[in-house]
Design a protein around this motif. Structure first.
Motif, PDB file in Angstrom:
ATOM      1  N   PRO A   1       4.004 -20.243 -50.833  1.00 35.31           N
ATOM      2  CA  PRO A   1       5.200 -20.743 -49.933  1.00 35.31           C
ATOM      3  C   PRO A   1       5.248 -22.048 -49.597  1.00 35.31           C
ATOM      4  CG  PRO A   1       4.338 -18.520 -49.223  1.00 35.31           C
ATOM      5  CD  PRO A   1       3.391 -19.234 -50.278  1.00 35.31           C
ATOM      6  N   CYS A   2       3.999 -22.777 -49.517  1.00 36.85           N
ATOM      7  CA  CYS A   2       4.027 -23.989 -49.068  1.00 36.85           C
ATOM      8  C   CYS A   2       4.204 -24.905 -49.842  1.00 36.85           C
ATOM      9  CB  CYS A   2       2.665 -24.418 -48.277  1.00 36.85           C
ATOM     10  SG  CYS A   2       2.294 -23.429 -47.042  1.00 36.85           S
ATOM     11  N   GLU A   3       4.553 -24.834 -51.279  1.00 32.57           N
ATOM     12  CA  GLU A   3       4.535 -25.513 -52.282  1.00 32.57           C
ATOM     13  C   GLU A   3       5.639 -26.738 -52.293  1.00 32.57           C
ATOM     14  OE1 GLU A   3       3.433 -25.567 -56.984  1.00 32.57           O
ATOM     15  OE2 GLU A   3       4.794 -23.933 -56.155  1.00 32.57           O
ATOM     16  N   PRO A   4       6.565 -26.362 -51.999  1.00 37.33           N
ATOM     17  CA  PRO A   4       8.008 -27.093 -52.004  1.00 37.33           C
ATOM     18  C   PRO A   4       7.709 -28.253 -50.823  1.00 37.33           C
ATOM     19  CG  PRO A   4       8.740 -24.889 -52.187  1.00 37.33           C
ATOM     20  CD  PRO A   4       7.260 -24.929 -51.819  1.00 37.33           C
ATOM     21  N   PHE A   5       7.251 -27.644 -49.719  1.00 38.81           N
ATOM     22  CA  PHE A   5       6.922 -28.789 -48.349  1.00 38.81           C
ATOM     23  C   PHE A   5       5.948 -29.761 -48.977  1.00 38.81           C
ATOM     24  CE2 PHE A   5       4.559 -29.968 -44.761  1.00 38.81           C
ATOM     25  CZ  PHE A   5       5.401 -30.712 -44.202  1.00 38.81           C
TER      26      PHE A   5
ATOM     27  N   THR B   1      12.116 -30.530 -45.012  1.00 40.05           N
ATOM     28  CA  THR B   1      11.394 -31.503 -44.514  1.00 40.05           C
ATOM     29  C   THR B   1      10.186 -30.828 -43.661  1.00 40.05           C
ATOM     30  OG1 THR B   1      13.168 -31.807 -42.916  1.00 40.05           O
ATOM     31  CG2 THR B   1      12.876 -33.549 -44.720  1.00 40.05           C
ATOM     32  N   THR B   2      10.464 -29.402 -43.558  1.00 43.10           N
ATOM     33  CA  THR B   2       9.686 -28.735 -42.575  1.00 43.10           C
ATOM     34  C   THR B   2       9.136 -27.498 -43.501  1.00 43.10           C
ATOM     35  OG1 THR B   2      11.484 -27.367 -41.803  1.00 43.10           O
ATOM     36  CG2 THR B   2      10.735 -29.514 -40.439  1.00 43.10           C
ATOM     37  N   PRO B   3       7.973 -27.044 -43.276  1.00 37.45           N
ATOM     38  CA  PRO B   3       7.431 -25.746 -43.907  1.00 37.45           C
ATOM     39  C   PRO B   3       8.085 -24.534 -43.380  1.00 37.45           C
ATOM     40  CG  PRO B   3       5.810 -26.613 -42.144  1.00 37.45           C
ATOM     41  CD  PRO B   3       7.142 -27.408 -42.304  1.00 37.45           C
TER      42      PRO B   3
ATOM     43  N   CYS C   1       5.384 -20.193 -44.990  1.00 33.63           N
ATOM     44  CA  CYS C   1       4.430 -21.024 -45.050  1.00 33.63           C
ATOM     45  C   CYS C   1       3.265 -21.159 -43.974  1.00 33.63           C
ATOM     46  CB  CYS C   1       4.762 -22.313 -45.776  1.00 33.63           C
ATOM     47  SG  CYS C   1       3.624 -23.889 -45.505  1.00 33.63           S
ATOM     48  N   CYS C   2       4.097 -21.274 -42.927  1.00 36.85           N
ATOM     49  CA  CYS C   2       3.047 -21.169 -41.716  1.00 36.85           C
ATOM     50  C   CYS C   2       2.423 -19.932 -41.315  1.00 36.85           C
ATOM     51  CB  CYS C   2       4.056 -21.552 -40.540  1.00 36.85           C
ATOM     52  SG  CYS C   2       4.814 -23.295 -40.565  1.00 36.85           S
ATOM     53  N   THR C   3       3.096 -18.863 -41.730  1.00 37.47           N
ATOM     54  CA  THR C   3       2.330 -17.419 -41.658  1.00 37.47           C
ATOM     55  C   THR C   3       1.055 -17.427 -42.571  1.00 37.47           C
ATOM     56  OG1 THR C   3       4.340 -16.530 -41.207  1.00 37.47           O
ATOM     57  CG2 THR C   3       2.655 -15.131 -41.861  1.00 37.47           C
ATOM     58  N   SER C   4       1.178 -18.162 -43.851  1.00 43.42           N
ATOM     59  CA  SER C   4       0.192 -18.055 -44.595  1.00 43.42           C
ATOM     60  C   SER C   4      -1.017 -18.733 -44.087  1.00 43.42           C
ATOM     61  CB  SER C   4       0.755 -18.522 -45.949  1.00 43.42           C
ATOM     62  OG  SER C   4       1.599 -17.410 -46.591  1.00 43.42           O
ATOM     63  N   ILE C   5      -0.741 -20.076 -43.626  1.00 44.49           N
ATOM     64  CA  ILE C   5      -1.261 -20.940 -43.119  1.00 44.49           C
ATOM     65  C   ILE C   5      -2.292 -20.110 -42.107  1.00 44.49           C
ATOM     66  CG2 ILE C   5      -1.732 -22.975 -41.673  1.00 44.49           C
ATOM     67  CD1 ILE C   5      -1.167 -23.740 -44.520  1.00 44.49           C
ATOM     68  N   ALA C   6      -1.522 -19.558 -41.286  1.00 46.63           N
ATOM     69  CA  ALA C   6      -2.352 -19.013 -39.931  1.00 46.63           C
ATOM     70  C   ALA C   6      -3.545 -17.911 -40.372  1.00 46.63           C
ATOM     71  CB  ALA C   6      -1.294 -18.220 -39.183  1.00 46.63           C
ATOM     72  N   VAL C   7      -2.756 -17.183 -41.470  1.00 44.95           N
ATOM     73  CA  VAL C   7      -3.653 -16.113 -42.170  1.00 44.95           C
ATOM     74  C   VAL C   7      -5.231 -16.996 -42.804  1.00 44.95           C
ATOM     75  CG1 VAL C   7      -3.876 -14.404 -44.249  1.00 44.95           C
ATOM     76  CG2 VAL C   7      -1.991 -14.423 -42.644  1.00 44.95           C
ATOM     77  N   ILE C   8      -5.076 -17.938 -43.609  1.00 41.84           N
ATOM     78  CA  ILE C   8      -6.094 -18.312 -44.098  1.00 41.84           C
ATOM     79  C   ILE C   8      -7.091 -18.916 -43.112  1.00 41.84           C
ATOM     80  CG2 ILE C   8      -6.965 -20.630 -45.362  1.00 41.84           C
ATOM     81  CD1 ILE C   8      -4.330 -20.478 -47.013  1.00 41.84           C
ATOM     82  N   PHE C   9      -6.670 -19.327 -42.026  1.00 42.57           N
ATOM     83  CA  PHE C   9      -7.490 -19.845 -41.163  1.00 42.57           C
ATOM     84  C   PHE C   9      -8.286 -18.868 -40.268  1.00 42.57           C
ATOM     85  CE2 PHE C   9      -5.407 -23.946 -42.135  1.00 42.57           C
ATOM     86  CZ  PHE C   9      -6.447 -24.512 -42.432  1.00 42.57           C
ATOM     87  N   LYS C  10      -7.230 -17.839 -40.013  1.00 47.37           N
ATOM     88  CA  LYS C  10      -7.870 -16.430 -39.426  1.00 47.37           C
ATOM     89  C   LYS C  10      -9.107 -15.973 -40.325  1.00 47.37           C
ATOM     90  CE  LYS C  10      -6.766 -12.091 -37.842  1.00 47.37           C
ATOM     91  NZ  LYS C  10      -5.810 -10.808 -38.188  1.00 47.37           N
TER      92      LYS C  10
ATOM     93  N   LEU D   1       3.719 -28.946 -37.371  1.00 44.85           N
ATOM     94  CA  LEU D   1       4.884 -28.208 -37.695  1.00 44.85           C
ATOM     95  C   LEU D   1       4.964 -26.724 -37.627  1.00 44.85           C
ATOM     96  CD1 LEU D   1       6.132 -30.678 -40.630  1.00 44.85           C
ATOM     97  CD2 LEU D   1       6.922 -30.357 -38.265  1.00 44.85           C
ATOM     98  N   CYS D   2       3.716 -26.237 -37.973  1.00 41.98           N
ATOM     99  CA  CYS D   2       3.467 -24.804 -37.908  1.00 41.98           C
ATOM    100  C   CYS D   2       3.002 -24.314 -36.630  1.00 41.98           C
ATOM    101  CB  CYS D   2       2.416 -24.066 -39.188  1.00 41.98           C
ATOM    102  SG  CYS D   2       3.175 -24.491 -40.485  1.00 41.98           S
TER     103      CYS D   2
END
Length: 118
Positions: free
Chosen positions: A38-42, A49-51, A55-64, A99-100
């Motif tokens: 979901p982050c690919e276009p950004f 111009t913002t994720p 995308c932000c939810t996915s980023i949080a899952v990866i880091f969790k 941004l996230c």
């Protein structure tokens, strides 16, 4: 097959073998890359111009899910290689944390030193 599609396919196949020494319940390289879709276009500078929220939810899952130093370094290397091969825009990747509104344990950046990730 379009060149970009072929590159993406080769990238996904090659990333399946990176970080293969993780524990059974740990996030894998291919799972992290899939979560980032979901982050690919950004990240490629092709869309907004913002994720997106996804995308932000996915980023949080990866880091969790990256709970150990070894796993963080493995996923960092995986995403670093993917970012480099996919042509991720460095400036877009650098903005993700802000941004996230998420504190990252490592950046998604083709220039990050994954060996320094704690």
């Amino acid at each position: 097959m379009e060149k970009k599609t072929l590159i993406g396919f080769v990238l996904l196949i090659s990333m399946m073998f990176v970080g293969s020494e993780v524990h059974a319940n740990d996030i894998t390289c291919i799972e992290a890359i899939t979560l980032l879709l979901p982050c690919e276009p950004f990240l490629l500078g092709l869309g907004p111009t913002t994720p997106s929220l996804n995308c932000c939810t996915s980023i949080a899952v990866i880091f969790k899910e990256t709970t150990t130093v070894e796993l963080r370094r493995s996923i960092c290397s995986c995403l670093k290689n993917a970012a480099f091969q996919a042509g991720i825009k460095h400036d877009s990747a650098a903005k993700l944390s802000q941004l996230c509104k998420t504190r990252f344990s490592f950046p998604i950046d083709p220039f990050v030193d994954c060996d320094s990730v704690a």
